[in-house]
Design a protein around this motif. Structure first.
Motif, PDB file in Angstrom:
ATOM      1  N   MET A   1       0.709  -1.280  -0.044  1.00 38.50           N
ATOM      2  CA  MET A   1       0.158   0.003   0.083  1.00 38.50           C
ATOM      3  C   MET A   1       0.866   1.249   0.194  1.00 38.50           C
ATOM      4  SD  MET A   1      -3.126   1.055   2.378  1.00 38.50           S
ATOM      5  CE  MET A   1      -2.253   1.333   4.027  1.00 38.50           C
ATOM      6  N   ASP A   2       0.645   2.284  -0.983  1.00 38.65           N
ATOM      7  CA  ASP A   2       1.424   3.357  -1.107  1.00 38.65           C
ATOM      8  C   ASP A   2       0.850   4.583  -0.134  1.00 38.65           C
ATOM      9  OD1 ASP A   2       3.270   2.790  -3.326  1.00 38.65           O
ATOM     10  OD2 ASP A   2       1.500   2.218  -4.283  1.00 38.65           O
ATOM     11  N   ASP A   3      -0.414   4.738  -0.022  1.00 39.16           N
ATOM     12  CA  ASP A   3      -1.151   5.738   0.797  1.00 39.16           C
ATOM     13  C   ASP A   3      -2.381   5.176   1.231  1.00 39.16           C
ATOM     14  OD1 ASP A   3      -2.327   5.905  -1.728  1.00 39.16           O
ATOM     15  OD2 ASP A   3      -2.318   8.020  -2.003  1.00 39.16           O
ATOM     16  N   HIS A   4      -2.962   6.062   2.230  1.00 37.24           N
ATOM     17  CA  HIS A   4      -4.361   5.587   2.952  1.00 37.24           C
ATOM     18  C   HIS A   4      -5.183   6.876   3.204  1.00 37.24           C
ATOM     19  CE1 HIS A   4      -6.220   4.603   6.599  1.00 37.24           C
ATOM     20  NE2 HIS A   4      -6.742   3.496   6.023  1.00 37.24           N
ATOM     21  N   TYR A   5      -6.410   6.592   3.246  1.00 36.86           N
ATOM     22  CA  TYR A   5      -7.183   7.852   3.742  1.00 36.86           C
ATOM     23  C   TYR A   5      -8.331   7.069   4.590  1.00 36.86           C
ATOM     24  CZ  TYR A   5      -4.590  10.419   0.006  1.00 36.86           C
ATOM     25  OH  TYR A   5      -3.415  10.759  -0.559  1.00 36.86           O
ATOM     26  N   ARG A   6      -8.696   7.948   5.282  1.00 37.91           N
ATOM     27  CA  ARG A   6      -9.894   7.720   5.991  1.00 37.91           C
ATOM     28  C   ARG A   6     -11.210   8.340   5.620  1.00 37.91           C
ATOM     29  NH1 ARG A   6      -9.129   5.943  12.450  1.00 37.91           N
ATOM     30  NH2 ARG A   6      -6.872   4.872  12.163  1.00 37.91           N
ATOM     31  N   VAL A   7     -12.433   7.931   5.451  1.00 36.67           N
ATOM     32  CA  VAL A   7     -13.413   8.664   4.905  1.00 36.67           C
ATOM     33  C   VAL A   7     -14.567   8.651   6.054  1.00 36.67           C
ATOM     34  CG1 VAL A   7     -13.015   8.369   2.497  1.00 36.67           C
ATOM     35  CG2 VAL A   7     -14.143   6.744   3.780  1.00 36.67           C
ATOM     36  N   SER A   8     -15.349   9.914   5.898  1.00 34.82           N
ATOM     37  CA  SER A   8     -16.428  10.265   7.001  1.00 34.82           C
ATOM     38  C   SER A   8     -17.789   9.294   6.576  1.00 34.82           C
ATOM     39  CB  SER A   8     -16.782  11.487   6.938  1.00 34.82           C
ATOM     40  OG  SER A   8     -17.193  11.999   5.777  1.00 34.82           O
ATOM     41  N   GLU A   9     -18.627   9.237   7.278  1.00 38.14           N
ATOM     42  CA  GLU A   9     -19.808   8.449   7.208  1.00 38.14           C
ATOM     43  C   GLU A   9     -20.778   9.438   5.775  1.00 38.14           C
ATOM     44  OE1 GLU A   9     -21.357   5.535   8.370  1.00 38.14           O
ATOM     45  OE2 GLU A   9     -19.375   5.303   8.412  1.00 38.14           O
ATOM     46  N   SER A  10     -20.583  10.780   6.016  1.00 37.94           N
ATOM     47  CA  SER A  10     -21.251  11.630   5.168  1.00 37.94           C
ATOM     48  C   SER A  10     -20.588  11.477   3.575  1.00 37.94           C
ATOM     49  CB  SER A  10     -21.596  12.910   5.548  1.00 37.94           C
ATOM     50  OG  SER A  10     -19.963  13.507   5.630  1.00 37.94           O
ATOM     51  N   ALA A  11     -19.533  11.257   3.851  1.00 34.17           N
ATOM     52  CA  ALA A  11     -18.605  10.991   2.409  1.00 34.17           C
ATOM     53  C   ALA A  11     -19.236   9.670   1.823  1.00 34.17           C
ATOM     54  CB  ALA A  11     -17.236  11.232   2.467  1.00 34.17           C
ATOM     55  N   ILE A  12     -19.195   8.622   2.607  1.00 34.06           N
ATOM     56  CA  ILE A  12     -19.725   7.513   1.967  1.00 34.06           C
ATOM     57  C   ILE A  12     -21.011   7.420   1.615  1.00 34.06           C
ATOM     58  CG2 ILE A  12     -20.038   4.945   2.794  1.00 34.06           C
ATOM     59  CD1 ILE A  12     -18.069   5.092   4.879  1.00 34.06           C
ATOM     60  N   ALA A  13     -22.025   8.001   2.249  1.00 31.72           N
ATOM     61  CA  ALA A  13     -23.443   8.205   1.842  1.00 31.72           C
ATOM     62  C   ALA A  13     -23.347   8.926   0.379  1.00 31.72           C
ATOM     63  CB  ALA A  13     -24.087   9.050   2.995  1.00 31.72           C
ATOM     64  N   ALA A  14     -22.812  10.196   0.459  1.00 22.87           N
ATOM     65  CA  ALA A  14     -22.744  10.902  -0.901  1.00 22.87           C
ATOM     66  C   ALA A  14     -22.404  10.042  -1.900  1.00 22.87           C
ATOM     67  CB  ALA A  14     -21.915  12.140  -0.782  1.00 22.87           C
ATOM     68  N   ALA A  15     -21.389   9.196  -1.980  1.00 24.29           N
ATOM     69  CA  ALA A  15     -20.766   8.394  -2.823  1.00 24.29           C
ATOM     70  C   ALA A  15     -21.491   7.169  -3.368  1.00 24.29           C
ATOM     71  CB  ALA A  15     -19.393   7.741  -2.148  1.00 24.29           C
ATOM     72  N   MET A  16     -22.567   6.770  -2.279  1.00 20.35           N
ATOM     73  CA  MET A  16     -23.294   5.500  -2.564  1.00 20.35           C
ATOM     74  C   MET A  16     -24.461   6.169  -3.453  1.00 20.35           C
ATOM     75  SD  MET A  16     -23.721   3.813   1.378  1.00 20.35           S
ATOM     76  CE  MET A  16     -25.121   2.740   0.712  1.00 20.35           C
ATOM     77  N   VAL A  17     -24.910   7.458  -3.159  1.00 21.92           N
ATOM     78  CA  VAL A  17     -26.085   8.000  -3.899  1.00 21.92           C
ATOM     79  C   VAL A  17     -25.531   8.354  -5.248  1.00 21.92           C
ATOM     80  CG1 VAL A  17     -27.482  10.215  -3.996  1.00 21.92           C
ATOM     81  CG2 VAL A  17     -27.306   8.823  -1.926  1.00 21.92           C
ATOM     82  N   ASP A  18     -24.260   9.055  -5.225  1.00 19.10           N
ATOM     83  CA  ASP A  18     -23.695   9.443  -6.522  1.00 19.10           C
ATOM     84  C   ASP A  18     -23.694   8.100  -7.706  1.00 19.10           C
ATOM     85  OD1 ASP A  18     -23.399  11.930  -5.981  1.00 19.10           O
ATOM     86  OD2 ASP A  18     -21.550  11.868  -5.326  1.00 19.10           O
TER      87      ASP A  18
END
Length: 332
Positions: free
Chosen positions: A260-277
């Motif tokens: 793994m080269d890099d790593h990010y954490r994501v918020s619940e709101s960002a996950i929600a927006a991505a699912m809907v998108d």
């Protein structure tokens, strides 16, 4: 005898692909016009939702059960196979075992949504509810292995499981040999480790990016600590990314550290927006864990302009109630 304490090689990943051929789907890698325009890049979507179980986990489970049958013979699995799961791995084990004529038991914590438990039972596995975390469910697995002679099919921490998931990396490299970056959800590390092992062996320049939950991310916390640690499991739209990695982790912790080269954490709101998108633009329903790659691109403003980027859409085990909750979170 397979040793679970060694690195996964490209040869093992190719062997896994030969073993699972005809039993799993070679999934499509499709360019998203909407996302490509949005990010100024060539965004490719790897639709693991096209697997018969709706998720990538069928690759690893099929590889491991098939390999054990080849190596040990059918009598060695007469007592059946057993695993703990947050849903998708259990469904994969249930289907793979059913196809091969092997009894299966899947242990789930009480955090696993009921629709996922029902989906596992549909494939003929016995579903056992125990504990408030995946680690507690795994205690029941260990008891059944010790007392009943069942064979463990771990969710991620075994080279046979990892090699099966690594077949995704082979497909990526064949369909997009000039791929600049692959973004993968990170939980126990079987998916990212397998894909990363294949991709880095074939094209080391391809960047492997992991994405975890903002809270309850066991692998992320373990990598920070430098050794496996336990974390409190929390409810999330991306519930498939929950659960521990095992304090005695023998395979995926080291592998993820390497590939793994890099790593990010994501918020619940960002996950929600991505699912809907994804539903809005691609017209397909995905679970939260499958949407975290898009969530990371959007929330962290990753600069991928002019690059070829693959997002692993790992599964579609999501209820309409969960989708409604995601919509409510972002006001859509």
């Amino acid at each position: 005898m397979y040793d679970s304490a060694h690195a996964v090689t490209l040869a093992e990943i190719y062997a896994a692909r030969r073993r699972i051929a005809g039993r799993v789907t070679r999934t499509p890698l499709v360019r998203s016009g909407a996302l490509s325009r949005r990010f100024g890049a060539e965004i490719l979507l790897k639709w693991e939702t096209c697997q018969p179980t709706g998720a990538f986990k069928l690759r690893g489970a099929t590889n491991m059960i098939s390999a054990l049958l080849e190596e040990r013979g059918r009598d060695s699995l007469a007592a059946g196979v057993v695993t703990a799961s947050t849903g998708n791995h259990g469904r994969a084990v249930a289907l793979a075992a059913s196809r091969l004529g092997i009894p299966a038991v899947v242990c789930l914590s009480r955090l696993v949504p009921e629709h996922k438990a029902a989906a596992i039972a549909e494939f003929g596995a016995e579903v056992v509810r125990v504990g408030e975390s995946q680690d507690e469910a795994f205690g029941e697995v260990e008891r059944r292995v010790a007392e009943r002679g069942m064979t463990l099919i771990p969710p991620f921490d075994d080279p046979l499981i990892v090699a099966g998931q690594g077949s995704i990396g082979l497909e990526l490299m064949e369909d997009a040999p000039d791929l600049d970056r692959v973004i993968v959800g990170l939980s126990g590390g079987g998916l990212l480790g397998g894909i990363g092992a294949a991709v880095k062996a074939i094209r080391p320049a391809t960047r492997v990016t992991g994405v975890s939950l903002s809270r309850g991310a066991a692998m992320a916390e373990s990598l920070t600590a430098g050794h496996p640690v336990a974390v409190e499991e929390v409810e999330s739209l991306a519930d498939s990314l929950g659960g521990g990695i095992g304090l005695d982790n023998r395979c995926t912790f080291a592998l993820v550290s390497q590939v793994m080269d890099d790593h990010y954490r994501v918020s619940e709101s960002a996950i929600a927006a991505a699912m809907v998108d994804i539903l809005a633009h691609e017209k397909r329903l995905v679970e939260g864990a499958a949407a975290v790659g898009l969530a990371a691109l959007a929330e962290h403003g990753l600069d991928v302009r002019g690059r070829k980027v693959a997002l692993i859409l790992s599964g579609n085990a999501v209820s309409l109630e969960t989708l409604d909750r995601a919509r409510a979170m972002i006001g859509r």
